[in-house]
Design an enzyme around this catalytic site. Sequence first.
Site, short mmCIF file in Angstrom:
data_model
loop_
_atom_site.label_atom_id
_atom_site.label_comp_id
_atom_site.label_asym_id
_atom_site.label_seq_id
_atom_site.Cartn_x
_atom_site.Cartn_y
_atom_site.Cartn_z
N THR A 1 0.88 49.60 95.20
CA THR A 1 0.89 48.14 95.04
C THR A 1 -0.43 47.63 95.63
O THR A 1 -0.64 47.72 96.84
CB THR A 1 2.07 47.50 95.80
OG1 THR A 1 3.27 48.11 95.36
CG2 THR A 1 2.14 46.00 95.54
N LYS B 1 4.92 43.17 89.33
CA LYS B 1 5.40 43.63 90.65
C LYS B 1 5.16 42.56 91.72
O LYS B 1 6.02 42.25 92.53
CB LYS B 1 4.67 44.94 90.99
CG LYS B 1 4.70 45.36 92.44
CD LYS B 1 6.03 45.98 92.82
CE LYS B 1 6.07 46.29 94.31
NZ LYS B 1 7.39 46.68 94.77
P1 NAD Z 1 2.82 55.34 103.25
O1 NAD Z 1 1.86 54.71 104.18
O2 NAD Z 1 4.07 55.99 103.79
O3 NAD Z 1 2.08 56.45 102.35
C1 NAD Z 1 0.75 56.37 101.91
C2 NAD Z 1 0.15 57.76 101.95
O4 NAD Z 1 -1.19 57.70 101.45
C3 NAD Z 1 0.05 58.33 103.39
O5 NAD Z 1 0.62 59.62 103.43
C4 NAD Z 1 -1.45 58.35 103.66
O6 NAD Z 1 -1.86 59.40 104.53
C5 NAD Z 1 -1.99 58.55 102.25
N1 NAD Z 1 -3.40 58.15 102.12
C6 NAD Z 1 -4.01 57.02 102.59
N2 NAD Z 1 -5.32 57.03 102.26
C7 NAD Z 1 -5.54 58.18 101.57
C8 NAD Z 1 -6.69 58.75 100.98
N3 NAD Z 1 -7.88 58.14 101.03
N4 NAD Z 1 -6.55 59.96 100.37
C9 NAD Z 1 -5.35 60.60 100.32
N5 NAD Z 1 -4.23 60.09 100.88
C10 NAD Z 1 -4.32 58.90 101.49
O7 NAD Z 1 3.23 54.20 102.19
P2 NAD Z 1 4.52 54.15 101.22
O8 NAD Z 1 5.64 53.45 101.91
O9 NAD Z 1 4.73 55.49 100.61
O10 NAD Z 1 3.99 53.10 100.11
C11 NAD Z 1 3.03 53.49 99.15
C12 NAD Z 1 2.83 52.32 98.19
O11 NAD Z 1 4.08 52.01 97.56
C13 NAD Z 1 2.35 51.02 98.86
O12 NAD Z 1 1.43 50.40 98.02
C14 NAD Z 1 3.64 50.20 98.99
O13 NAD Z 1 3.40 48.81 99.00
C15 NAD Z 1 4.39 50.62 97.73
N6 NAD Z 1 5.86 50.51 97.83
C16 NAD Z 1 6.49 50.92 98.96
C17 NAD Z 1 7.88 50.79 99.03
C18 NAD Z 1 8.63 51.25 100.27
O14 NAD Z 1 9.82 50.93 100.39
N7 NAD Z 1 8.01 51.98 101.20
C19 NAD Z 1 8.60 50.24 97.94
C20 NAD Z 1 7.91 49.87 96.79
C21 NAD Z 1 6.52 50.01 96.75
#
Ligand code: NAD
Length: 343
Positions: A134, A209
Site C-alpha cells: 500500500t 484501496k
Molecule cells: P511488515 O513491515 O511486516 O513487512 C514488510 C517487509 O518488507 C519486512 O519484512 C521488511 O524487512 C521488508 N523490507 C523493507 N524494505 C525492504 C527492502 N528494501 N528490500 C527487501 N525487503 C524489505 O509489513 P506488513 O504488515 O507485511 O505490510 C506490508 C504492506 O501491506 C504494507 O504496505 C501495509 O500497509 C499493507 N497491508 C498490511 C496489512 C496488515 O494487516 N498488516 C493489511 C493490508 C495491507
Amino acid sequence: MRPSATLLSQLSRTARPNTTAFIGLGRMGYEMANNLFSKTLVNSNGSASFVVCDAREESAHAFARSLVDQFPGTQVKVVTTPAEAILASSTVVTMLPSSPHVRQVYSQDGGIIPALNTLSPDEVKSTVCIDSTTLAVDVARQTASEVIGLGATMVDAPVSGGVPGAKAGTLSFMVGGTEDAFKRVLPILESMGKRIFHCGPSGAGLGAKICNNMVLGVHQVVVGEAMLLGQKLGLDPAVLAGVINVSTGACWASSVNNPIPGALPDKEPPCTRDYEGGFATALMLKDMGLATAAGESVGAPLPMGKAAEQIYGKMVEEDAELARKDFSSVYRYLEEVSEGKRE
Ligand code: NAD
C-alpha cells in the site's frame, strides 16, 4: 570441479521461466508467499523453483527453511538484492512497507529496473511484476511506467483482509493495470486471494484501496465515539451494538471490529485481546496520510478523512503502545480523553 559464477548464473537463467520470487517477507508477505509457493508447486507438479529476499535476511532464511520443511526437495534460493531475484525469476511479487521501500526495491542500484536493463528483450517481455504494497498512487504509477517502458508487465495489487486473510489465502486484491496484465496476473493472485477486482489502469488498485481504508478509518473513530457516548448515557454496549448493527449505522467497524469487549457476544474482535493482533494504528495512520495526500494532489476535499488522520496521528505520537495495537483502540484513547488523562 566447482562450477564458475558465470555457469551458475546461466543455470539459474535457464530456470527463470519457472521461477517465482517474493520480496518482503513481513507479516503479510510471509503468509502470502507460503500460499503462492505451495499452490504453484502443486500446479507445476513440483517442477517450480522459488527465490526469496528481505532486507532482514533472517526472515528470508526462516521462510525458506519452513517451505522446505513443508515440501522436502523444494528449490528455494535466498538472495540479498532485488536485482538477483529478478535475474533468476520471471515473476516477482513485492510486499513492502510503503513508497520509499518500493522505490528502493525497483529503481535504485541493486534494484529490479536496473537489472531488467541487462536482460534480453524476450526475457524482459516474459517478466511480470506484482506490487501488493500500500503506497502512494503517483509513486506506484511512476514505478509501473518505468517497468512497462522496458517491455515487462506490472500491476499494482494492494490487498485487504489482514494477516488472517493472508494466512487463509482469502485476501481481496484491488488491481490496477491493463486488461492483458490483469489476465496474466489473475491465476497468480488467485493462489493468495478470493476476490480479485480489476479496478482500472495503473494506480487504480491503489486508488480503490486508499479510498476504502479512509472510509474504514473514519468509521472506526465514529464508532468509538458512539460506543463511548452510549456508555455515558447508561446503555449496555451489547444492546447498543445490537441496535446499530441492524440499523442505518451498521458498518464493519461496529459489527466485526467493535471496540468494547462484550459488545459482540459471539465474536472475538481485537478489543477482547487488549487490542492485540489486528491492524496497527500506525499502519492506519499511514493509509489515512496516503488518502489525504492524494486528496490534496487532485483537489478532493476530505474534511472527515483529515479529522480522523489527526486523531490517529495523536495516538501514534503520544503512545507507542496504542501505535502498535489495533486501530479500534481509538476507543480507549477517547475514553482516556473523557477521563481527563489526555487532552
Ligand atoms: P511488515 O513491515 O511486516 O513487512 C514488510 C517487509 O518488507 C519486512 O519484512 C521488511 O524487512 C521488508 N523490507 C523493507 N524494505 C525492504 C527492502 N528494501 N528490500 C527487501 N525487503 C524489505 O509489513 P506488513 O504488515 O507485511 O505490510 C506490508 C504492506 O501491506 C504494507 O504496505 C501495509 O500497509 C499493507 N497491508 C498490511 C496489512 C496488515 O494487516 N498488516 C493489511 C493490508 C495491507
